[in-house]
Design a protein around this motif. Structure first.
Motif, short mmCIF file in Angstrom:
data_model
loop_
_atom_site.label_atom_id
_atom_site.label_comp_id
_atom_site.label_asym_id
_atom_site.label_seq_id
_atom_site.Cartn_x
_atom_site.Cartn_y
_atom_site.Cartn_z
N SER A 112 48.05 52.56 35.39
CA SER A 112 47.84 51.13 35.24
C SER A 112 46.45 50.75 35.72
CB SER A 112 48.89 50.33 36.04
OG SER A 112 48.64 50.44 37.42
N VAL A 113 45.93 49.69 35.13
CA VAL A 113 44.65 49.13 35.57
C VAL A 113 44.83 47.62 35.63
CG1 VAL A 113 42.19 48.83 35.09
CG2 VAL A 113 43.31 50.99 34.51
N THR A 114 44.59 47.05 36.80
CA THR A 114 44.69 45.60 36.96
C THR A 114 43.31 45.05 37.33
OG1 THR A 114 45.33 45.83 39.29
CG2 THR A 114 47.11 45.66 37.66
N PHE A 115 43.13 43.77 37.09
CA PHE A 115 41.85 43.11 37.32
C PHE A 115 42.06 41.94 38.26
CE2 PHE A 115 41.55 45.40 33.43
CZ PHE A 115 40.27 45.91 33.44
N THR A 116 41.30 41.93 39.36
CA THR A 116 41.40 40.89 40.37
C THR A 116 40.03 40.28 40.61
OG1 THR A 116 43.22 42.08 41.45
CG2 THR A 116 42.08 40.40 42.76
N HIS A 117 39.99 38.95 40.61
CA HIS A 117 38.74 38.25 40.91
C HIS A 117 38.57 38.18 42.42
CE1 HIS A 117 36.22 34.60 41.57
NE2 HIS A 117 35.49 35.24 40.70
N VAL A 118 37.37 38.53 42.89
CA VAL A 118 37.02 38.41 44.31
C VAL A 118 35.75 37.58 44.43
CG1 VAL A 118 38.11 40.58 45.00
CG2 VAL A 118 35.71 40.59 44.33
N ARG A 119 35.56 36.99 45.57
CA ARG A 119 34.33 36.24 45.83
C ARG A 119 33.17 37.22 46.03
NH1 ARG A 119 35.80 31.39 45.11
NH2 ARG A 119 37.54 30.45 46.19
N ARG A 120 31.97 36.72 45.80
CA ARG A 120 30.78 37.57 45.95
C ARG A 120 30.70 38.21 47.33
NH1 ARG A 120 25.21 35.59 43.84
NH2 ARG A 120 24.89 37.80 44.13
N ALA A 121 31.13 37.48 48.35
CA ALA A 121 31.08 38.01 49.72
C ALA A 121 31.97 39.24 49.88
CB ALA A 121 31.50 36.93 50.71
N GLN A 122 33.00 39.36 49.05
CA GLN A 122 33.90 40.52 49.12
C GLN A 122 33.44 41.65 48.21
OE1 GLN A 122 37.20 37.82 48.06
NE2 GLN A 122 38.32 38.85 49.71
N ASN A 123 32.30 41.46 47.56
CA ASN A 123 31.82 42.43 46.59
C ASN A 123 30.39 42.89 46.91
OD1 ASN A 123 32.76 43.83 44.35
ND2 ASN A 123 31.63 42.55 42.92
#
Length: 139
Positions: A112-123
């Motif tokens: 499986s592959v899921t996609f999660t949005h994170v804030r820039r600070a978490q990336n």
């Protein structure tokens, strides 16, 4: 077994000089691989998609034949990419349609592959890969 891939893409000029970056982590948060690569002339969105494509390809190379037993979570600060991959937004741009299909096909290698949005600070780690690749290519 689960892996996490933080992805990011950037373009200075949009379109302009572009690069992508990704950081692959295991279930314990240990970095397995990280990479940034200059792409030449592209848009920010093209760079974001490229980060996912190449991140998944690198993970596939790492896990080999075990890929079908692997769950992957893509963590991206591109709300557009995440919403398009999750079917919330339609992909209308012809160049992004091609990249969307590449991601879709790359997903098939894994359980499986899921996609999660994170804030820039978490990336920050993936963002650093992008900026380093751009700085190295432009200077």
């Amino acid at each position: 077994m689960k892996y996490y891939i933080n992805t990011d893409g950037g373009s200075r000029g949009n379109p302009g000089n572009a690069a992508y970056g990704f950081v692959i982590k295991d279930k314990d948060g240990k970095i397995v691989e990280s990479k940034g690569k200059f792409m030449g002339h592209a848009t920010n969105n093209e760079a974001e998609y490229s980060a996912v494509i190449f991140g998944l390809a690198h993970l596939k190379n790492i896990v080999g034949d075990n890929a079908k037993q692997i769950d992957v979570e893509i963590l991206a600060d591109s709300e557009l990419l995440v919403r398009q991959m999750n079917g919330i937004y339609k992909v209308k741009n012809e160049r992004l349609i091609k990249l969307f299909m590449e991601v879709w096909n790359a997903k098939a290698h894994f359980k499986s592959v899921t996609f999660t949005h994170v804030r820039r600070a978490q990336n920050k780690e993936a963002d650093a890969m992008v900026n380093q690749a751009l700085d190295d290519a432009i200077t």
